[in-house]
Design a protein around this motif. Structure first.
Motif, PDB file in Angstrom:
ATOM      1  N   ALA A 111      54.240  43.735  48.185  1.00 55.31           N
ATOM      2  CA  ALA A 111      55.363  42.812  48.447  1.00 55.31           C
ATOM      3  C   ALA A 111      56.688  43.653  48.708  1.00 55.31           C
ATOM      4  O   ALA A 111      56.929  44.692  48.249  1.00 55.31           O
ATOM      5  N   VAL A 112      57.542  43.134  49.874  1.00 56.80           N
ATOM      6  CA  VAL A 112      58.698  43.915  50.280  1.00 56.80           C
ATOM      7  C   VAL A 112      59.823  43.301  49.298  1.00 56.80           C
ATOM      8  O   VAL A 112      59.963  42.259  49.312  1.00 56.80           O
ATOM      9  N   VAL A 113      60.449  44.337  48.921  1.00 55.61           N
ATOM     10  CA  VAL A 113      61.279  44.126  47.721  1.00 55.61           C
ATOM     11  C   VAL A 113      62.667  44.735  48.288  1.00 55.61           C
ATOM     12  O   VAL A 113      62.605  45.740  48.551  1.00 55.61           O
ATOM     13  N   LYS A 114      63.839  43.946  48.266  1.00 49.81           N
ATOM     14  CA  LYS A 114      65.140  44.409  48.435  1.00 49.81           C
ATOM     15  C   LYS A 114      66.111  44.185  47.399  1.00 49.81           C
ATOM     16  O   LYS A 114      65.695  43.537  46.361  1.00 49.81           O
ATOM     17  N   PHE A 118      55.353  38.023  45.734  1.00 51.96           N
ATOM     18  CA  PHE A 118      54.055  37.857  46.333  1.00 51.96           C
ATOM     19  C   PHE A 118      53.579  38.776  47.162  1.00 51.96           C
ATOM     20  O   PHE A 118      54.281  39.161  48.113  1.00 51.96           O
ATOM     21  N   PRO A 119      52.574  39.711  47.105  1.00 48.30           N
ATOM     22  CA  PRO A 119      52.142  40.646  48.034  1.00 48.30           C
ATOM     23  C   PRO A 119      51.514  40.013  48.955  1.00 48.30           C
ATOM     24  O   PRO A 119      50.096  39.664  49.026  1.00 48.30           O
ATOM     25  N   ASP A 120      52.032  39.703  50.126  1.00 47.46           N
ATOM     26  CA  ASP A 120      51.469  39.395  51.456  1.00 47.46           C
ATOM     27  C   ASP A 120      51.581  40.152  52.477  1.00 47.46           C
ATOM     28  O   ASP A 120      51.416  39.561  53.729  1.00 47.46           O
ATOM     29  N   LYS A 121      51.791  41.542  52.300  1.00 46.50           N
ATOM     30  CA  LYS A 121      51.842  42.327  53.540  1.00 46.50           C
ATOM     31  C   LYS A 121      50.694  43.193  53.405  1.00 46.50           C
ATOM     32  O   LYS A 121      50.465  44.023  52.360  1.00 46.50           O
ATOM     33  N   PRO A 122      49.975  43.270  54.331  1.00 50.13           N
ATOM     34  CA  PRO A 122      48.751  44.308  54.317  1.00 50.13           C
ATOM     35  C   PRO A 122      49.301  45.529  54.734  1.00 50.13           C
ATOM     36  O   PRO A 122      49.982  45.818  55.558  1.00 50.13           O
ATOM     37  N   MET A 142      63.551  48.039  55.470  1.00 50.78           N
ATOM     38  CA  MET A 142      63.917  47.637  54.522  1.00 50.78           C
ATOM     39  C   MET A 142      65.420  47.709  54.224  1.00 50.78           C
ATOM     40  O   MET A 142      65.971  48.027  53.262  1.00 50.78           O
ATOM     41  N   THR A 143      66.121  47.561  55.288  1.00 52.37           N
ATOM     42  CA  THR A 143      67.585  47.606  55.180  1.00 52.37           C
ATOM     43  C   THR A 143      68.276  46.357  54.461  1.00 52.37           C
ATOM     44  O   THR A 143      67.559  45.291  54.703  1.00 52.37           O
ATOM     45  N   GLY A 144      69.483  46.440  54.092  1.00 49.89           N
ATOM     46  CA  GLY A 144      70.265  45.262  53.467  1.00 49.89           C
ATOM     47  C   GLY A 144      69.572  45.136  52.170  1.00 49.89           C
ATOM     48  O   GLY A 144      68.696  45.587  51.446  1.00 49.89           O
ATOM     49  N   PRO A 184      65.483  49.134  47.402  1.00 46.66           N
ATOM     50  CA  PRO A 184      64.280  48.580  48.244  1.00 46.66           C
ATOM     51  C   PRO A 184      62.936  49.200  47.990  1.00 46.66           C
ATOM     52  O   PRO A 184      62.930  50.650  47.568  1.00 46.66           O
ATOM     53  N   GLY A 185      61.875  48.847  48.316  1.00 49.39           N
ATOM     54  CA  GLY A 185      60.635  49.314  48.252  1.00 49.39           C
ATOM     55  C   GLY A 185      59.439  48.356  48.589  1.00 49.39           C
ATOM     56  O   GLY A 185      59.540  47.365  48.540  1.00 49.39           O
ATOM     57  N   TRP A 186      58.308  48.801  48.327  1.00 47.84           N
ATOM     58  CA  TRP A 186      56.876  48.127  48.451  1.00 47.84           C
ATOM     59  C   TRP A 186      56.502  48.114  46.991  1.00 47.84           C
ATOM     60  O   TRP A 186      56.243  49.173  46.497  1.00 47.84           O
ATOM     61  N   ILE A 187      55.986  46.996  46.625  1.00 44.64           N
ATOM     62  CA  ILE A 187      55.362  46.906  45.284  1.00 44.64           C
ATOM     63  C   ILE A 187      54.099  46.252  45.356  1.00 44.64           C
ATOM     64  O   ILE A 187      53.814  45.402  45.896  1.00 44.64           O
ATOM     65  N   THR A 188      53.029  46.969  45.096  1.00 48.32           N
ATOM     66  CA  THR A 188      51.706  46.749  45.089  1.00 48.32           C
ATOM     67  C   THR A 188      51.150  45.402  44.433  1.00 48.32           C
ATOM     68  O   THR A 188      51.805  45.457  43.236  1.00 48.32           O
TER      69      THR A 188
END
Length: 138
Positions: free
Chosen positions: A95-98, A69-73, A17-19, A39-43
């Motif tokens: 959802a991966v958020v930067k 949109f949460p598309d990463k399992p 999750m860099t940048g 950066p972080g993961w939002i469920t």
């Protein structure tokens, strides 16, 4: 709860999750928004909790857009399982958020009420975020 209908692969790698965010850094649809500062993961549950907090505060009127949109399992092994024996089963979606990404947008006539509603939504998120308007987003 938000989740994709179909995925190419059932289990994903964790990733980096860099940048900063490549796109989605401006408020496009509404007048106000929530912009991620780290950066972080939002469920999917956290996205839903933030949406409910916003819509309850503005009651009727206004419109809310969700721009992530949460598309990463994310997989998890069962409790008290020994090491080895493969990767765990998918448990939830993230959802991966930067930094710089606009997560939610809101259109509402009263700017004070809109700010309060978005501040309530920010409290539900696991990352630092800020209130932005259409003009001041990066």
């Amino acid at each position: 709860m938000l989740m994709p209908r179909k995925v190419a692969h059932r289990k994903h790698h964790r990733g980096r999750m860099t940048g900063v965010a490549k796109g989605g850094t401006e408020v496009n649809f509404g007048e106000f928004g929530i912009q991620a500062l780290e950066p972080g993961w939002i469920t999917a549950r956290q996205i839903e909790a933030a949406r409910i907090a916003m819509t309850r505060h503005i009651k009727r009127g206004g419109k809310v857009w969700i721009n992530v949109f949460p598309d990463k399992p994310v997989t998890q092994k069962p409790a008290e399982t020994r090491m080895g024996s493969g990767k765990g089963n998918p448990e939830h979606w993230v959802a991966v958020v930067k930094p710089g990404r606009v997560l939610f947008e809101l259109s509402y006539p009263n700017s004070v009420t809109a700010r309060e509603a978005l501040e309530r939504a920010i409290q539900k998120l696991p990352i630092k975020a800020r209130f932005v308007t259409k003009e001041e987003a990066l």
